[in-house]
Design a protein around this motif. Structure first.
Motif, PDB file in Angstrom:
ATOM      1  N   GLN A 107       0.825  -1.199   0.000  1.00 42.16           N
ATOM      2  CA  GLN A 107       0.000   0.000   0.000  1.00 42.16           C
ATOM      3  C   GLN A 107       0.865   1.257   0.000  1.00 42.16           C
ATOM      4  O   GLN A 107       1.936   1.281   0.611  1.00 42.16           O
ATOM      5  CB  GLN A 107      -0.937   0.023   1.221  1.00 42.16           C
ATOM      6  N   PRO A 108       0.410   2.304  -0.695  1.00 37.97           N
ATOM      7  CA  PRO A 108       1.185   3.559  -0.694  1.00 37.97           C
ATOM      8  C   PRO A 108       1.144   4.230   0.674  1.00 37.97           C
ATOM      9  O   PRO A 108       0.135   4.169   1.373  1.00 37.97           O
ATOM     10  CB  PRO A 108       0.455   4.410  -1.745  1.00 37.97           C
ATOM     11  N   GLY A 109       2.232   4.857   1.047  1.00 37.64           N
ATOM     12  CA  GLY A 109       2.278   5.602   2.308  1.00 37.64           C
ATOM     13  C   GLY A 109       2.878   4.847   3.465  1.00 37.64           C
ATOM     14  O   GLY A 109       3.120   5.421   4.519  1.00 37.64           O
ATOM     15  N   GLY A 110       3.086   3.563   3.307  1.00 35.74           N
ATOM     16  CA  GLY A 110       3.680   2.800   4.402  1.00 35.74           C
ATOM     17  C   GLY A 110       2.639   2.198   5.323  1.00 35.74           C
ATOM     18  O   GLY A 110       1.478   2.616   5.364  1.00 35.74           O
ATOM     19  N   ALA A 111       3.071   1.188   6.092  1.00 34.36           N
ATOM     20  CA  ALA A 111       2.160   0.437   6.955  1.00 34.36           C
ATOM     21  C   ALA A 111       1.483   1.321   8.004  1.00 34.36           C
ATOM     22  O   ALA A 111       0.282   1.220   8.245  1.00 34.36           O
ATOM     23  CB  ALA A 111       2.918  -0.702   7.633  1.00 34.36           C
ATOM     24  N   SER A 112       2.246   2.221   8.628  1.00 41.15           N
ATOM     25  CA  SER A 112       1.685   3.060   9.695  1.00 41.15           C
ATOM     26  C   SER A 112       0.568   3.960   9.173  1.00 41.15           C
ATOM     27  O   SER A 112      -0.489   4.093   9.796  1.00 41.15           O
ATOM     28  CB  SER A 112       2.779   3.912  10.334  1.00 41.15           C
ATOM     29  N   LEU A 115      -2.541   1.834   8.422  1.00 40.43           N
ATOM     30  CA  LEU A 115      -3.212   1.410   9.652  1.00 40.43           C
ATOM     31  C   LEU A 115      -3.972   2.564  10.299  1.00 40.43           C
ATOM     32  O   LEU A 115      -5.096   2.392  10.780  1.00 40.43           O
ATOM     33  CB  LEU A 115      -2.191   0.836  10.637  1.00 40.43           C
ATOM     34  N   ARG A 116      -3.364   3.751  10.321  1.00 40.23           N
ATOM     35  CA  ARG A 116      -4.057   4.910  10.892  1.00 40.23           C
ATOM     36  C   ARG A 116      -5.334   5.209  10.123  1.00 40.23           C
ATOM     37  O   ARG A 116      -6.381   5.504  10.711  1.00 40.23           O
ATOM     38  CB  ARG A 116      -3.133   6.132  10.900  1.00 40.23           C
ATOM     39  N   LYS A 117      -5.267   5.124   8.791  1.00 39.24           N
ATOM     40  CA  LYS A 117      -6.436   5.396   7.971  1.00 39.24           C
ATOM     41  C   LYS A 117      -7.539   4.376   8.229  1.00 39.24           C
ATOM     42  O   LYS A 117      -8.716   4.739   8.356  1.00 39.24           O
ATOM     43  CB  LYS A 117      -6.042   5.376   6.492  1.00 39.24           C
ATOM     44  N   LEU A 118      -7.176   3.101   8.338  1.00 36.68           N
ATOM     45  CA  LEU A 118      -8.163   2.055   8.599  1.00 36.68           C
ATOM     46  C   LEU A 118      -8.829   2.242   9.962  1.00 36.68           C
ATOM     47  O   LEU A 118     -10.033   2.057  10.112  1.00 36.68           O
ATOM     48  CB  LEU A 118      -7.496   0.680   8.520  1.00 36.68           C
ATOM     49  N   VAL A 119      -8.020   2.620  10.956  1.00 37.43           N
ATOM     50  CA  VAL A 119      -8.563   2.837  12.299  1.00 37.43           C
ATOM     51  C   VAL A 119      -9.534   4.011  12.301  1.00 37.43           C
ATOM     52  O   VAL A 119     -10.613   3.953  12.898  1.00 37.43           O
ATOM     53  CB  VAL A 119      -7.424   3.063  13.320  1.00 37.43           C
ATOM     54  N   GLU A 120      -9.172   5.118  11.625  1.00 40.86           N
ATOM     55  CA  GLU A 120     -10.052   6.284  11.568  1.00 40.86           C
ATOM     56  C   GLU A 120     -11.373   5.938  10.898  1.00 40.86           C
ATOM     57  O   GLU A 120     -12.442   6.382  11.323  1.00 40.86           O
ATOM     58  CB  GLU A 120      -9.359   7.431  10.814  1.00 40.86           C
TER      59      GLU A 120
END
Length: 201
Positions: A107-112, A115-120
């Motif tokens: 995924q673009p942008g890196g794992a962190s 993950l932040r986007k999915l959590v939001e």
């Protein structure tokens, strides 16, 4: 559960509402009622979730208020570690299966960032449902404590859960005025929250 002086709550002397507002003011009035003699019981509830609030009413009014935790004491210092401290990013260990790490790595942008986007996204989707569930539990909690012995309690509870507003109001019409009015306010909030939670995105 810490007692923040500014928490909004409501106090009852038996079925009669005696105070509503910041905990500090409600605690003061509740103490004065105890000192003046009361038929009781004296019960205090959190306005947001109807959890009972236990006040230590021993001693003077000043003693009672002094036992409430000051706002500054409720704030714990945040330890800043590696990462991006200005944004409040906190590093934690995350355990995933290999296929999850493989997907994140693509995924673009890196794992962190992913993950932040999915959590939001999950927070936004689940927020309305969580608020609705909390509002329903608040009604049930208050009604069970303050009206569990009232005539028609079981029927009123079922009407509330079915969303039958008119029937609910009819069934609780003979209940003590202050209890009934507060319960109607809580029920209206719960029904509105449930509608928001089930509305199309």
């Amino acid at each position: 559960m810490s007692l923040h002086p500014s928490r909004s709550c409501i106090a009852f002397d038996g079925p009669h509402r005696i105070a509503q507002g910041p905990l500090e003011e409600v605690a003061r009035i509740t103490k004065l009622h105890q000192d003046a003699g009361t038929s009781g019981p004296l019960l205090v509830f959190d306005d947001a979730d109807s959890h009972p609030i236990e006040l230590d009413l021993r001693g003077s009014v000043d003693d009672v208020l002094a036992r409430l935790i000051p706002a500054t004491a409720a704030i714990e210092p945040v330890s800043r570690g590696p990462g991006r401290p200005k944004l409040g990013v906190v590093p934690r260990e995350v355990t995933l299966l290999p296929r999850h790490w493989d997907w994140l790595g693509q995924q673009p942008g890196g794992a962190s960032a992913v993950l932040r986007k999915l959590v939001e996204q999950a927070i936004r989707r689940g927020g309305a449902k969580q608020r609705a569930r909390g509002a329903v539990e608040s009604v049930d909690r208050f009604m069970r404590v303050m009206a569990g012995d009232e005539a028609g309690y079981e029927e009123a509870s079922r009407a509330f859960y079915r969303g039958e507003r008119a029937l609910f109001d009819t069934l609780i019409a003979a209940w003590p005025t202050d209890v009934r009015e507060h319960l109607q306010q809580l029920a209206a909030i719960a029904w509105d929250e449930q509608e928001d939670a089930t509305a199309p995105a």
